[in-house]
Design a protein around this motif. Sequence first.
Motif, mmCIF file in Angstrom:
data_model
loop_
_atom_site.group_PDB
_atom_site.id
_atom_site.type_symbol
_atom_site.label_atom_id
_atom_site.label_comp_id
_atom_site.label_asym_id
_atom_site.label_seq_id
_atom_site.Cartn_x
_atom_site.Cartn_y
_atom_site.Cartn_z
ATOM 1 N N LEU A 9 0.745 -1.285 0.129
ATOM 2 C CA LEU A 9 -0.004 0.047 0.065
ATOM 3 C C LEU A 9 0.906 1.203 -0.032
ATOM 4 O O LEU A 9 0.539 2.219 -0.675
ATOM 5 N N VAL A 10 1.872 1.288 0.868
ATOM 6 C CA VAL A 10 2.909 2.432 0.697
ATOM 7 C C VAL A 10 3.540 2.665 -0.469
ATOM 8 O O VAL A 10 3.580 3.617 -0.880
ATOM 9 N N VAL A 11 3.997 1.537 -1.295
ATOM 10 C CA VAL A 11 4.477 1.686 -2.517
ATOM 11 C C VAL A 11 3.461 2.325 -3.393
ATOM 12 O O VAL A 11 4.145 3.003 -4.414
ATOM 13 N N VAL A 12 2.272 1.763 -3.505
ATOM 14 C CA VAL A 12 1.223 2.203 -4.346
ATOM 15 C C VAL A 12 1.137 3.478 -4.321
ATOM 16 O O VAL A 12 0.905 4.568 -5.183
ATOM 17 N N LEU A 13 0.942 4.163 -2.988
ATOM 18 C CA LEU A 13 0.550 5.530 -2.687
ATOM 19 C C LEU A 13 1.887 6.647 -2.923
ATOM 20 O O LEU A 13 1.638 7.415 -3.598
ATOM 21 N N VAL A 14 3.126 5.814 -2.976
ATOM 22 C CA VAL A 14 4.169 6.898 -3.174
ATOM 23 C C VAL A 14 4.468 7.037 -4.640
ATOM 24 O O VAL A 14 4.595 8.085 -5.148
ATOM 25 N N VAL A 15 4.062 5.948 -5.509
ATOM 26 C CA VAL A 15 4.178 5.843 -6.995
ATOM 27 C C VAL A 15 2.995 6.893 -7.433
ATOM 28 O O VAL A 15 3.128 7.540 -8.405
ATOM 29 N N ALA A 16 1.972 6.784 -6.774
ATOM 30 C CA ALA A 16 0.741 7.565 -7.273
ATOM 31 C C ALA A 16 1.250 9.142 -7.030
ATOM 32 O O ALA A 16 0.737 10.006 -7.718
ATOM 33 N N LEU A 17 1.577 9.507 -5.932
ATOM 34 C CA LEU A 17 1.904 10.832 -5.492
ATOM 35 C C LEU A 17 2.999 11.491 -6.615
ATOM 36 O O LEU A 17 3.133 12.518 -6.979
ATOM 37 N N TRP A 18 3.965 10.471 -6.882
ATOM 38 C CA TRP A 18 4.677 10.728 -7.730
ATOM 39 C C TRP A 18 4.452 10.965 -9.324
ATOM 40 O O TRP A 18 4.837 11.792 -9.937
ATOM 41 N N VAL A 19 3.534 10.057 -9.638
ATOM 42 C CA VAL A 19 2.853 10.376 -10.748
ATOM 43 C C VAL A 19 1.897 11.363 -11.115
ATOM 44 O O VAL A 19 2.051 12.039 -12.104
ATOM 45 N N PHE A 20 1.222 11.298 -10.086
ATOM 46 C CA PHE A 20 -0.109 12.324 -10.016
ATOM 47 C C PHE A 20 0.347 13.789 -9.662
ATOM 48 O O PHE A 20 -0.254 14.801 -9.874
ATOM 49 N N GLY A 21 1.063 13.715 -8.656
ATOM 50 C CA GLY A 21 1.658 15.220 -7.970
ATOM 51 C C GLY A 21 0.843 15.401 -7.041
ATOM 52 O O GLY A 21 -0.655 14.640 -6.907
ATOM 53 N N PRO A 22 1.110 16.043 -5.762
ATOM 54 C CA PRO A 22 0.089 16.332 -4.576
ATOM 55 C C PRO A 22 -0.993 17.014 -4.797
ATOM 56 O O PRO A 22 -1.936 16.988 -4.089
ATOM 57 N N GLU A 23 -0.914 17.835 -5.808
ATOM 58 C CA GLU A 23 -2.135 18.807 -6.382
ATOM 59 C C GLU A 23 -3.429 17.951 -6.819
ATOM 60 O O GLU A 23 -4.577 18.215 -6.472
ATOM 61 N N ARG A 24 -3.139 16.900 -7.671
ATOM 62 C CA ARG A 24 -4.261 16.128 -8.547
ATOM 63 C C ARG A 24 -4.648 14.892 -7.478
ATOM 64 O O ARG A 24 -5.558 14.242 -7.935
ATOM 65 N N LEU A 25 -3.693 14.431 -6.595
ATOM 66 C CA LEU A 25 -4.051 13.417 -5.555
ATOM 67 C C LEU A 25 -5.386 13.275 -5.000
ATOM 68 O O LEU A 25 -6.030 12.261 -4.939
ATOM 69 N N PRO A 26 -5.627 14.242 -4.215
ATOM 70 C CA PRO A 26 -6.952 14.240 -3.802
ATOM 71 C C PRO A 26 -8.096 14.105 -4.632
ATOM 72 O O PRO A 26 -9.132 13.328 -4.311
ATOM 73 N N ALA A 27 -8.113 14.640 -5.697
ATOM 74 C CA ALA A 27 -9.223 14.572 -6.638
ATOM 75 C C ALA A 27 -9.136 13.286 -7.419
ATOM 76 O O ALA A 27 -10.373 12.593 -7.534
ATOM 77 N N LEU A 28 -8.224 12.699 -7.470
ATOM 78 C CA LEU A 28 -8.127 11.174 -7.927
ATOM 79 C C LEU A 28 -8.481 10.531 -7.048
ATOM 80 O O LEU A 28 -9.238 9.340 -7.228
#
Length: 60
Positions: A9-28
């Motif tokens: 779960l941590v790996v998935v969240l880190v990759v998502a943060l890196w790919v989408f960025g902190p601005e778009r992550l809450p909307a995603l």
Amino acid sequence: MFQVGFGELVVVLVVALWVFGPERLPALARICGRWLGKTRQSYLAIKQEFQDELNKTTKQ
């Protein structure tokens, strides 16, 4: 169903943060939550329909 550990779960969240960025992550996350909720509702409705039909055929 799926067995996801804390490390995965941590790996998935880190990759998502890196790919989408902190601005778009809450909307995603909101979109994914809605999608998962609708999918779960559909699954439960279909499951209930199957149970109802099974109960009808066994009573006859």
